[in-house]
Each structure stands twice: as C-alpha cells, then as structure tokens.
Design an enzyme around this catalytic site. Structure first.
Site, PDB file in Angstrom:
ATOM      1  N   LEU A  65      -1.266  -5.058  -1.733  1.00 30.41           N
ATOM      2  CA  LEU A  65      -1.851  -4.462  -2.937  1.00 30.41           C
ATOM      3  C   LEU A  65      -3.188  -3.800  -2.617  1.00 30.41           C
ATOM      4  O   LEU A  65      -3.799  -4.093  -1.590  1.00 30.41           O
ATOM      5  CB  LEU A  65      -2.018  -5.559  -3.994  1.00 30.41           C
ATOM      6  CG  LEU A  65      -0.680  -6.173  -4.450  1.00 30.41           C
ATOM      7  CD1 LEU A  65      -0.886  -7.516  -5.148  1.00 30.41           C
ATOM      8  CD2 LEU A  65       0.063  -5.196  -5.354  1.00 30.41           C
ATOM      9  N   PRO A  66      -3.666  -2.912  -3.520  1.00 29.70           N
ATOM     10  CA  PRO A  66      -4.872  -2.142  -3.182  1.00 29.70           C
ATOM     11  C   PRO A  66      -6.127  -2.985  -2.938  1.00 29.70           C
ATOM     12  O   PRO A  66      -6.811  -2.787  -1.935  1.00 29.70           O
ATOM     13  CB  PRO A  66      -5.052  -1.223  -4.400  1.00 29.70           C
ATOM     14  CG  PRO A  66      -3.699  -1.124  -5.024  1.00 29.70           C
ATOM     15  CD  PRO A  66      -3.024  -2.438  -4.769  1.00 29.70           C
ATOM     16  N   THR A  96      -5.903  -5.693   2.214  1.00 27.35           N
ATOM     17  CA  THR A  96      -7.276  -5.857   2.712  1.00 27.35           C
ATOM     18  C   THR A  96      -8.163  -6.125   1.514  1.00 27.35           C
ATOM     19  O   THR A  96      -8.350  -5.248   0.667  1.00 27.35           O
ATOM     20  CB  THR A  96      -7.752  -4.576   3.436  1.00 27.35           C
ATOM     21  OG1 THR A  96      -6.867  -4.295   4.501  1.00 27.35           O
ATOM     22  CG2 THR A  96      -9.167  -4.758   3.972  1.00 27.35           C
ATOM     23  N   LYS A 171     -10.766  -8.530   9.911  1.00 27.46           N
ATOM     24  CA  LYS A 171     -10.309  -7.172   9.570  1.00 27.46           C
ATOM     25  C   LYS A 171     -11.505  -6.261   9.239  1.00 27.46           C
ATOM     26  O   LYS A 171     -11.572  -5.124   9.707  1.00 27.46           O
ATOM     27  CB  LYS A 171      -9.341  -7.263   8.379  1.00 27.46           C
ATOM     28  CG  LYS A 171      -9.034  -5.981   7.664  1.00 27.46           C
ATOM     29  CD  LYS A 171      -8.107  -5.076   8.434  1.00 27.46           C
ATOM     30  CE  LYS A 171      -7.904  -3.766   7.672  1.00 27.46           C
ATOM     31  NZ  LYS A 171      -7.245  -2.747   8.460  1.00 27.46           N
ATOM     32  N   LYS A 246     -13.853   1.626   0.958  1.00 31.16           N
ATOM     33  CA  LYS A 246     -13.640   0.286   0.382  1.00 31.16           C
ATOM     34  C   LYS A 246     -13.881  -0.793   1.451  1.00 31.16           C
ATOM     35  O   LYS A 246     -14.583  -1.768   1.216  1.00 31.16           O
ATOM     36  CB  LYS A 246     -12.197   0.175  -0.145  1.00 31.16           C
ATOM     37  CG  LYS A 246     -11.874  -1.184  -0.752  1.00 31.16           C
ATOM     38  CD  LYS A 246     -10.376  -1.419  -0.961  1.00 31.16           C
ATOM     39  CE  LYS A 246      -9.717  -2.025   0.248  1.00 31.16           C
ATOM     40  NZ  LYS A 246      -8.375  -2.560   0.045  1.00 31.16           N
TER      41      LYS A 246
HETATM   42  P1  NAD Z   1      -1.106   2.209  -1.865  1.00 34.71           P
HETATM   43  O1  NAD Z   1      -2.056   2.560  -2.955  1.00 34.71           O
HETATM   44  O2  NAD Z   1      -0.300   3.288  -1.228  1.00 34.71           O
HETATM   45  O3  NAD Z   1      -0.080   1.059  -2.366  1.00 34.71           O
HETATM   46  C1  NAD Z   1      -0.406   0.047  -3.246  1.00 34.71           C
HETATM   47  C2  NAD Z   1       0.834  -0.243  -4.098  1.00 34.71           C
HETATM   48  O4  NAD Z   1       0.574  -1.386  -4.924  1.00 34.71           O
HETATM   49  C3  NAD Z   1       1.193   0.906  -5.036  1.00 34.71           C
HETATM   50  O5  NAD Z   1       2.554   1.268  -4.845  1.00 34.71           O
HETATM   51  C4  NAD Z   1       0.946   0.328  -6.433  1.00 34.71           C
HETATM   52  O6  NAD Z   1       1.851   0.832  -7.412  1.00 34.71           O
HETATM   53  C5  NAD Z   1       1.186  -1.148  -6.172  1.00 34.71           C
HETATM   54  N1  NAD Z   1       0.572  -2.027  -7.172  1.00 34.71           N
HETATM   55  C6  NAD Z   1      -0.693  -2.010  -7.672  1.00 34.71           C
HETATM   56  N2  NAD Z   1      -0.854  -3.023  -8.549  1.00 34.71           N
HETATM   57  C7  NAD Z   1       0.324  -3.701  -8.601  1.00 34.71           C
HETATM   58  C8  NAD Z   1       0.794  -4.832  -9.315  1.00 34.71           C
HETATM   59  N3  NAD Z   1       0.006  -5.476 -10.180  1.00 34.71           N
HETATM   60  N4  NAD Z   1       2.061  -5.245  -9.119  1.00 34.71           N
HETATM   61  C9  NAD Z   1       2.876  -4.587  -8.249  1.00 34.71           C
HETATM   62  N5  NAD Z   1       2.502  -3.502  -7.539  1.00 34.71           N
HETATM   63  C10 NAD Z   1       1.238  -3.065  -7.713  1.00 34.71           C
HETATM   64  O7  NAD Z   1      -2.000   1.456  -0.766  1.00 34.71           O
HETATM   65  P2  NAD Z   1      -1.635   1.209   0.787  1.00 34.71           P
HETATM   66  O8  NAD Z   1      -2.157   2.338   1.609  1.00 34.71           O
HETATM   67  O9  NAD Z   1      -0.217   0.806   0.884  1.00 34.71           O
HETATM   68  O10 NAD Z   1      -2.611  -0.023   1.090  1.00 34.71           O
HETATM   69  C11 NAD Z   1      -2.292  -1.339   0.632  1.00 34.71           C
HETATM   70  C12 NAD Z   1      -3.311  -2.294   1.243  1.00 34.71           C
HETATM   71  O11 NAD Z   1      -3.254  -2.201   2.667  1.00 34.71           O
HETATM   72  C13 NAD Z   1      -4.765  -1.998   0.851  1.00 34.71           C
HETATM   73  O12 NAD Z   1      -5.438  -3.193   0.646  1.00 34.71           O
HETATM   74  C14 NAD Z   1      -5.304  -1.237   2.068  1.00 34.71           C
HETATM   75  O13 NAD Z   1      -6.714  -1.380   2.212  1.00 34.71           O
HETATM   76  C15 NAD Z   1      -4.552  -1.905   3.190  1.00 34.71           C
HETATM   77  N6  NAD Z   1      -4.367  -1.087   4.404  1.00 34.71           N
HETATM   78  C16 NAD Z   1      -3.998   0.212   4.309  1.00 34.71           C
HETATM   79  C17 NAD Z   1      -3.833   0.949   5.475  1.00 34.71           C
HETATM   80  C18 NAD Z   1      -3.425   2.407   5.422  1.00 34.71           C
HETATM   81  O14 NAD Z   1      -3.479   3.087   6.474  1.00 34.71           O
HETATM   82  N7  NAD Z   1      -3.003   2.939   4.281  1.00 34.71           N
HETATM   83  C19 NAD Z   1      -4.039   0.367   6.733  1.00 34.71           C
HETATM   84  C20 NAD Z   1      -4.381  -0.984   6.791  1.00 34.71           C
HETATM   85  C21 NAD Z   1      -4.543  -1.703   5.607  1.00 34.71           C
END
Ligand code: NAD
Length: 297
Positions: A65-66, A96, A171, A246
C-alpha cells in the site's frame, strides 16, 4: 500451494501478485482500482469483494500500500482486518512506511495472537516484474523463516534486519543513500558537461574510478548515456519523485527520533521536495538531473 491474500495491486503489488499466481499459489486479490484487479485476475488471481473476504482461510496476507495511514486503516481501522484474521495467518506488509506504524500494527495484531512482519522491498517495478526484489524483513525469527519461501517467489535476496520495524529502518537508510548518490552523480555529470566533456565518456571514466556507484552502473540520470533507463525515456516509468520524497521524509523522521546527524540526507530531502513541487512528482527520481542541467531554460 499456499492460500495468499494480496491487498494493493499497484505498480509494485500487481506484478508481485502475478508472480505468486504463476508459482501456482492460490491468490485472492483486493484493490480499490478495478483495472488493477483485472490485470491479476487475467492470469488466474481470484477477485475478492472486500479485504475481509480476501483473507478468509489465508495462510499469508501480503499488503503493498502507498503509506502508513493506508496500512493502519486496512489492519486496525473501522472494520479492519484485525477482526477477520485467523491466528494461523502470517501478515507480511511490504509497503514502505514509518517504523512506528509497523510496530503499532505488529503490537495490536500480536494482542490477538496474529503474527506480523514488515518486509519493505528494494528493486523497483523492474525487480517486481522479474521476481528479483530484495526483501528487508523486521520481525520474529520464526515468522521470518515462515515468510521466506513465499518471499523467494517474488525476490532474490531476503534479509532479516531485526525486530518489528527494523525492515523499515533499513529501507529508509538505503533510500536516503540512493537519493544522495543520484543527486551527487547528477551534479558531477553536469559539471563535466559544462566543461566540455561527453557524458558517456565521463560516465565510463567514473565507472572505472573511485566515483563508481549503482546509479552509474545501471541507472544513469543523464539522457542518452544508457539505453532502457528512465532518463532516456523522458524520465517516464521507474521510481517516482513523489515516492522518493516520501521515503526521504521517513528518513528525516527517523533521524529526528534518534538525534542522528544526516546533513547529506537533509539536503537530498530538500532537493527532492523542491523538485516535486515544481511539477516533477510523477517523473522518475533520476530526473533530479534536470535540476542541474536546465540552466537558463
Ligand atoms: P501504487 O500507488 O502504484 O499502488 C498502491 C495501490 O494500493 C493502488 O493500486 C491503490 O489502489 C491501492 N490501495 C490504496 N489504498 C487501498 C486500500 N485501502 N485497500 C486496497 N488497496 C488500496 O504504489 P506502488 O508504486 O505500487 O508502491 C506501493 C508501496 O511500495 C509504497 O509504499 C512504495 O513506497 C513502495 N515501493 C515502491 C517502489 C516503486 O518503484 N514503485 C519501489 C519500492 C517500494
């Protein structure tokens, strides 16, 4: 075959869930976005109408999740999963988030004998798709051992950083260093360009010299130096500036708590926050290069 509930199917969670389906696990998925669900259902994931339905009979729950507020709300909020999880389920949160929220969720779940590990990842969307992520786990050793076979489907390196919240601390240390390296590499490359050097030649020189680092090896921020990286695709795809901002905010919260001196991290945080407010939040984080290169534009 394990029964796995996967919550949060965004840029990272979607491909991670798909890799679990491809490894023949039963994967029950939930997201707020139907388009995100459809992509996993297309390869054999099973759509659930609610998070509570997804976790019925689950051996593992994985969330991606975000931010901390989403994780807290999914597990501890009104109608949170704390009221629906079984004691036999291991909860793995790979988002994260701040270590305090990870520790709070772990403690609340433990009060109902539900096991939890924080397991943030490194490796980006490419690593999520390739199943080559690094998982950095915080929690009890027995839970780490239990989670490992499932994490190995989605990742190549699985580390046990320490107790609950330690995964999140490790992390943010890594991402703070990455931001410093990206900004430093960008300004060094631009300094060379401003003084008549070819950035490709300068990159080769620094790669074989003491300035060598990950950004020069696989993620050069200067357009045209490297193929198949965001800098050569108008900074699209990859790891968003908003997410790096973030993570740097989380690093600053962590260093305030421990009264650590992180002047380079603070500067990187300010650079990325400013870059985000200038309309670059959705670009890849290597676009920080433009801060140094867009002179007079
Ligand atoms: P994203 O915004 O693409 O995906 C988040 C998903 O969570 C979305 O599909 C959203 O609809 C869903 N969501 C939000 N609230 C929800 C709820 N209450 N119930 C169900 N689903 C819900 O983000 P991402 O890029 O996939 O990143 C996710 C996590 O991973 C973050 O914490 C980010 O910091 C971490 N991260 C991302 C990357 C990257 O390169 N994108 C790399 C490492 C870590």
């Amino acid at each position: 075959m394990a029964n796995i509930a996967f919550i949060g199917l965004g840029n990272m969670g979607g491909p991670m869930a798909i890799n679990l389906v491809k490894a023949d696990h039963q994967v029950n998925v939930f997201d707020l976005s139907q388009a995100a669900i459809d992509e996993v259902v297309a390869v054999g994931g099973k759509q659930s109408a609610t998070t509570a339905e997804a976790v019925q009979g689950a051996d593992f729950v994985i969330s991606m999740l975000p931010a901390g507020k989403h994780v807290e709300s999914v597990y501890l909020g009104e109608n949170g999963l704390i009221n629906h999880l079984s004691k036999d389920t291991l909860v793995i949160d790979s988002s994260t988030i701040d270590s305090e929220t990870a520790q709070k969720v772990a403690k609340e779940l433990a009060s109902k004998s539900i096991h939890f590990v924080d397991a943030p990842v490194s490796g980006g969307v490419g690593g999520a798709k390739a199943g080559s992520l690094t998982f950095i786990v915080g929690g009890e050793t027995a839970d780490f051992d239990n989670a490992k076979p499932v994490l190995e489907v989605m990742g190549k390196n699985i580390f046990h950083a320490g107790a609950h919240g330690a995964g999140q601390v490790a992390k943010v240390c890594n991402n703070m260093l990455l931001a410093v390296l990206m900004a430093g590499t960008s300004e060094a490359l631009q300094l060379g360009v401003d003084n008549g050097l070819d950035p490709k030649v300068l990159s080769e020189i620094m790669l074989q010299s003491s300035g060598r680092n990950w950004t020069l090896e696989v993620y050069n921020p200067c357009p045209g130096v490297m193929e198949n990286v965001p800098s050569s695709n108008d900074y699209q795809g990859g790891f968003m500036v908003d997410l790096m901002a973030k993570d740097l905010g989380l690093a600053m919260d962590t260093c305030v708590k421990s009264q650590s001196a992180t002047p380079m991290g603070s500067l990187a945080r300010s650079l990325y926050a400013m870059h985000a407010t200038q309309g670059n939040g959705k670009k890849d984080f290597s676009s920080i290069f433009q801060t140094f290169s867009n002179k007079g534009e």
